[in-house]
Design a protein around this motif. Structure first.
Motif, PDB file in Angstrom:
ATOM      1  N   VAL A 125       0.859  -1.191   0.000  1.00 16.83           N
ATOM      2  CA  VAL A 125       0.000   0.000   0.000  1.00 16.83           C
ATOM      3  C   VAL A 125       0.894   1.240   0.000  1.00 16.83           C
ATOM      4  N   VAL A 126       0.604   2.181  -0.896  1.00 15.64           N
ATOM      5  CA  VAL A 126       1.430   3.392  -0.991  1.00 15.64           C
ATOM      6  C   VAL A 126       1.214   4.242   0.260  1.00 15.64           C
ATOM      7  N   GLU A 127       2.303   4.463   1.006  1.00 17.55           N
ATOM      8  CA  GLU A 127       2.204   5.246   2.245  1.00 17.55           C
ATOM      9  C   GLU A 127       2.584   6.699   2.030  1.00 17.55           C
ATOM     10  N   GLU A 128       3.561   6.905   1.155  1.00 13.54           N
ATOM     11  CA  GLU A 128       4.044   8.269   0.950  1.00 13.54           C
ATOM     12  C   GLU A 128       4.650   8.404  -0.437  1.00 13.54           C
ATOM     13  N   ASP A 184       8.419  14.032  -3.552  1.00  9.57           N
ATOM     14  CA  ASP A 184       9.131  14.577  -4.723  1.00  9.57           C
ATOM     15  C   ASP A 184      10.511  15.034  -4.264  1.00  9.57           C
ATOM     16  N   MET A 185      11.558  14.347  -4.692  1.00 11.11           N
ATOM     17  CA  MET A 185      12.917  14.666  -4.265  1.00 11.11           C
ATOM     18  C   MET A 185      13.681  15.462  -5.325  1.00 11.11           C
ATOM     19  N   ALA A 186      12.978  16.180  -6.144  1.00  9.02           N
ATOM     20  CA  ALA A 186      13.537  17.072  -7.179  1.00  9.02           C
ATOM     21  C   ALA A 186      14.039  16.311  -8.409  1.00  9.02           C
ATOM     22  N   THR A 187      14.911  15.284  -8.195  1.00  7.97           N
ATOM     23  CA  THR A 187      15.406  14.552  -9.371  1.00  7.97           C
ATOM     24  C   THR A 187      14.782  13.160  -9.484  1.00  7.97           C
ATOM     25  N   TYR A 188      14.051  12.755  -8.471  1.00  6.11           N
ATOM     26  CA  TYR A 188      13.368  11.458  -8.492  1.00  6.11           C
ATOM     27  C   TYR A 188      12.218  11.494  -7.479  1.00  6.11           C
ATOM     28  N   GLU A 209      10.421   9.459  -4.291  1.00  2.00           N
ATOM     29  CA  GLU A 209      10.652   8.405  -3.292  1.00  2.00           C
ATOM     30  C   GLU A 209       9.283   7.886  -2.858  1.00  2.00           C
ATOM     31  N   ILE A 210       9.023   6.604  -3.202  1.00  2.00           N
ATOM     32  CA  ILE A 210       7.722   5.999  -2.894  1.00  2.00           C
ATOM     33  C   ILE A 210       7.907   5.037  -1.719  1.00  2.00           C
ATOM     34  N   THR A 211       7.129   5.206  -0.680  1.00  4.73           N
ATOM     35  CA  THR A 211       7.192   4.274   0.455  1.00  4.73           C
ATOM     36  C   THR A 211       5.956   3.381   0.417  1.00  4.73           C
ATOM     37  N   LEU A 212       6.225   2.064   0.384  1.00  7.25           N
ATOM     38  CA  LEU A 212       5.127   1.088   0.332  1.00  7.25           C
ATOM     39  C   LEU A 212       5.083   0.314   1.640  1.00  7.25           C
ATOM     40  N   ASN A 213       3.883   0.081   2.128  1.00  6.79           N
ATOM     41  CA  ASN A 213       3.746  -0.771   3.301  1.00  6.79           C
ATOM     42  C   ASN A 213       3.519  -2.191   2.821  1.00  6.79           C
ATOM     43  N   THR A 214       4.469  -3.104   3.082  1.00  3.49           N
ATOM     44  CA  THR A 214       4.391  -4.464   2.529  1.00  3.49           C
ATOM     45  C   THR A 214       4.459  -5.486   3.657  1.00  3.49           C
ATOM     46  N   GLU A 215       4.419  -6.749   3.265  1.00  2.00           N
ATOM     47  CA  GLU A 215       4.512  -7.813   4.275  1.00  2.00           C
ATOM     48  C   GLU A 215       5.901  -7.825   4.936  1.00  2.00           C
ATOM     49  N   PHE A 216       6.909  -7.179   4.267  1.00  2.00           N
ATOM     50  CA  PHE A 216       8.260  -7.105   4.860  1.00  2.00           C
ATOM     51  C   PHE A 216       8.430  -5.864   5.737  1.00  2.00           C
ATOM     52  N   ILE A 233       8.882  -0.647   2.366  1.00  2.00           N
ATOM     53  CA  ILE A 233       9.832  -0.823   1.257  1.00  2.00           C
ATOM     54  C   ILE A 233       9.872   0.497   0.492  1.00  2.00           C
ATOM     55  N   ILE A 234      11.100   0.946   0.234  1.00  2.00           N
ATOM     56  CA  ILE A 234      11.244   2.234  -0.457  1.00  2.00           C
ATOM     57  C   ILE A 234      11.659   2.005  -1.904  1.00  2.00           C
ATOM     58  N   SER A 235      11.029   2.740  -2.776  1.00  2.00           N
ATOM     59  CA  SER A 235      11.353   2.650  -4.207  1.00  2.00           C
ATOM     60  C   SER A 235      11.654   4.055  -4.735  1.00  2.00           C
ATOM     61  N   TYR A 236      12.740   4.170  -5.509  1.00  2.00           N
ATOM     62  CA  TYR A 236      13.034   5.452  -6.162  1.00  2.00           C
ATOM     63  C   TYR A 236      12.583   5.343  -7.629  1.00  2.00           C
ATOM     64  N   LEU A 237      11.752   6.264  -8.043  1.00  2.00           N
ATOM     65  CA  LEU A 237      11.311   6.269  -9.447  1.00  2.00           C
ATOM     66  C   LEU A 237      11.766   7.546 -10.126  1.00  2.00           C
ATOM     67  N   LEU A 238      12.325   7.398 -11.311  1.00  2.00           N
ATOM     68  CA  LEU A 238      12.725   8.588 -12.068  1.00  2.00           C
ATOM     69  C   LEU A 238      11.466   9.236 -12.657  1.00  2.00           C
ATOM     70  N   PHE A 239      11.619  10.444 -13.177  1.00  2.31           N
ATOM     71  CA  PHE A 239      10.445  11.167 -13.673  1.00  2.31           C
ATOM     72  C   PHE A 239       9.743  10.430 -14.814  1.00  2.31           C
ATOM     73  N   ASN A 240      10.543   9.696 -15.625  1.00  2.74           N
ATOM     74  CA  ASN A 240       9.894   8.967 -16.720  1.00  2.74           C
ATOM     75  C   ASN A 240       9.244   7.660 -16.243  1.00  2.74           C
ATOM     76  N   GLU A 241       9.501   7.321 -14.946  1.00  7.24           N
ATOM     77  CA  GLU A 241       8.912   6.084 -14.419  1.00  7.24           C
ATOM     78  C   GLU A 241       7.647   6.357 -13.595  1.00  7.24           C
TER      79      GLU A 241
END
Lengths: 263, 333
Positions: free
Chosen positions: B274-277, B280-284, B286-293, B296-304
């Motif tokens: 579930v997306v928690e946060e 916008d870090m200016a160049t990418y 930062e997506i924080t997901l609440n998972t069974e682990f 989990i943090i994911s960095y996505l570029l602007f084209n992603e």
């Protein structure tokens, strides 16, 4: 750009003008009190000339001694933390809060021939009371804290890292002090010397207890005032005032440019 | 060669313990750690500015543990540059040459010209430090340290006070200077990016101790603790048994290797969170997901990531590949 006139600034400015008036009015008024022929006559009086020179000489010797002892010791105090450091600093400040006649009496209890130390001096042929040595001792006692505190302030703002860099580049501790620490702090130290000199040349209370004679300028002014009245006290006052102001302004001009803002 | 053996230093409440490492000739060694870890204390002890209670500091086979700073031939560069404000740039740079080692003036001036040219400060030599920018000051500080040809150059966060574009340029120049002069350097930093770019080997310092030492790759791929893993940017630590990759213990995965799945992309592991946060870090992003682990943090570029494509509270698939996992050996959660 037009700045709005704030009431607080108006009050502050008014306070400043009051202070300026309070300081300058008596000084300027002194010059209007005397008759110029009497001033010229006083200038030619060998007693006055001798006394003025004695004042300058003793104040300068006092400043030199205060400088010699305070500059290294203040450096040690600033660069080290030790037990009772604050107590030590407070002890050095004591003469600043003592009435000067009390300071004179305190010194007399040490230097009087009736005391152990005074007797020791007399027995060894060292005459102190009633000499220029006594004048310098009295001046030094009351003005030393000014020199010590100024030197302390001078070192406080100089980052120790500058000294670290200097030493890492091969300079010894002493070379570092001579090439980095002292040159950076010397303008503040010079301000301290001015204060010490000014405090010394104006000292009266402690000096008359240890040495009414040989006279220094404040003693002579007091004597002339009590014996002959204002007309004879004011010319000596003016001469001392002019000399003091000239030396004060000259030294102030040298010491205005500090490196504080550059570090 | 520099050897630090079992150094112990007590400074008030703070204690530095069991500090041991060695630096080879010409090596760029990094002391990496957070503020207050004790890195700068180690550096100043090597420079002779702080006296250790225990341990040995050996520089070029000579025990200098009790030597004065001026006898060690180490030069130090600080974060605040520490240029002498009453000297010009030229006087600052030449300062160290008047002590100890004597060379003739011609040789001094040759070194001076070469260094000022390499560091691009030739045009500044008659200025006073107050008229220099931060980057220029650090270049002067570097030239002043290098001209005495020290056994080791100690750098205490030399890039920390600089703007990012000046920092990047100076970082490249420091690397070039190191390659050109082959000097031995020990640098303190809290930035893994700086450490990775400049360093050959590293010691990670925390709370007065060295937590891990090794090459940059060792630290990056085999962090021995959660602290080191976090410090090298390995933000996602997962119990390996939960992902059925025949791994045991713990594995880590960098946020840039965790992808939010939009289409039918294929990954070795796919989970749901579930997306928690969304930050916008200016160049990418930062997506924080609440998972069974856990998070989990994911960095996505602007084209992603297209804004509005998913929002906080949405359930999203995420995935990563096995070859991106870092196996955390000897790691205790």
């Amino acid at each position: 750009m037009n700045k709005r006139i704030e009431k607080l600034y108006v009050f502050s400015l008014f306070s400043g003008l009051m202070i300026l008036f309070f300081v300058l009015f008596p000084i300027i008024n002194t010059f209007t009190w005397t008759k110029w022929p009497l001033l010229v006559e006083t200038l030619k009086d060998p007693v006055v000339i001798e006394v003025i020179f004695r004042s300058i000489r003793t104040a300068s010797i006092t400043t030199f001694i205060a400088f010699t002892f305070s500059v290294p010791f203040a450096y040690f105090v600033v660069r080290h933390d030790f037990k009772f450091k604050q107590l030590l600093e407070s002890i050095i400040d004591i003469p600043m809060v003592m009435p000067h006649t009390v300071a004179g009496i305190a010194l007399l209890t040490v230097l009087s021939p009736k005391s152990f130390f005074g007797r020791f001096l007399v027995d060894n042929g060292i005459e102190v009371l009633g000499t220029e040595i006594a004048v310098v001792i009295a001046m030094l006692f009351v003005s030393l804290p000014l020199m010590f505190n100024s030197a302390k302030e001078a070192y406080k703002w100089i980052p120790e890292r500058l000294e670290n860099v200097s030493r890492s580049l091969g300079a010894t501790h002493f070379q570092t002090f001579l090439k980095i620490t002292f040159p950076l702090g010397w303008r503040d130290i010079l301000s301290g010397m001015i204060l010490t000199w000014a405090r010394s040349i104006s000292e009266f209370g402690a000096v008359i207890i240890l040495a009414y004679h040989p006279m220094i300028a404040p003693t002579l002014i007091y004597e002339r005032y009590t014996t002959y009245g204002m007309n004879y006290a004011v010319p000596v006052t003016i001469i001392l005032l002019i000399i003091s102001l000239l030396i004060f302004v000259a030294l102030r001009l040298i010491s205005t440019k500090s490196y504080r803002k550059r570090v | 060669m520099i050897q630090i053996k079992d150094l112990e230093i007590q400074l008030g409440e703070f204690k530095l313990k069991e500090i041991s490492f060695d630096v080879k000739q010409g090596e760029f060694y990094i002391l990496l750690g957070p503020t207050g870890a004790g890195k700068s204390v180690i550096l100043e002890a090597i420079g002779g500015l702080i006296k250790p209670q225990l341990g040995q500091i050996i520089i070029n086979d000579k025990d200098v543990s009790n030597s004065k700073p001026e006898a060690r031939n180490v030069a130090i560069c600080y974060q605040d540059y520490s240029l002498f404000p009453h000297f010009t740039v030229k006087e600052n740079i030449l300062y160290g040459l008047q002590f100890g080692q004597k060379k003739n003036k011609k040789e001094h001036m040759k070194d001076f010209s070469e260094l000022t040219k390499s560091l691009q400060i030739e045009h500044l030599i008659d200025r006073f430090p107050e008229n220099l920018s931060g980057g220029e000051k650090q270049r002067v500080s570097l030239a002043r340290a290098l001209i005495v040809r020290p056994n080791v150059l100690l750098m205490d966060e030399p890039l920390a006070a600089l703007d990012s574009h000046i920092k990047d340029k100076l970082m490249r120049d420091i690397k070039k200077m190191h390659e050109k002069y082959q000097m031995t350097v020990i640098m303190v930093t809290h930035s893994f990016q700086e450490a990775y770019y400049l360093g050959n080997r590293v010691s990670v310092v925390n709370d007065g101790r060295i937590i891990q030492s090794g090459t940059m790759e060792d630290i990056l791929n085999y962090p021995n603790s959660l602290f080191v893993a976090n410090f090298v940017g390995l933000k996602n630590i997962i119990d390996a048994t939960k992902i059925n990759f025949n791994e045991t213990g713990y594995v880590g995965i960098r946020p840039e290797n965790v992808k939010i799945i939009n289409n039918n992309e294929i990954f070795d592991y796919i989970g749901i969170g579930v997306v928690e946060e969304i930050a916008d870090m200016a160049t990418y992003f930062e997506i924080t997901l609440n998972t069974e682990f856990g998070p989990i943090i994911s960095y996505l570029l602007f084209n992603e990531y297209i804004e509005g494509h998913f929002m906080v509270g949405d359930k999203m698939k995420f995935g990563f590949n096995r070859n991106n996992l870092v196996v955390l050996e000897n790691y205790k959660c």
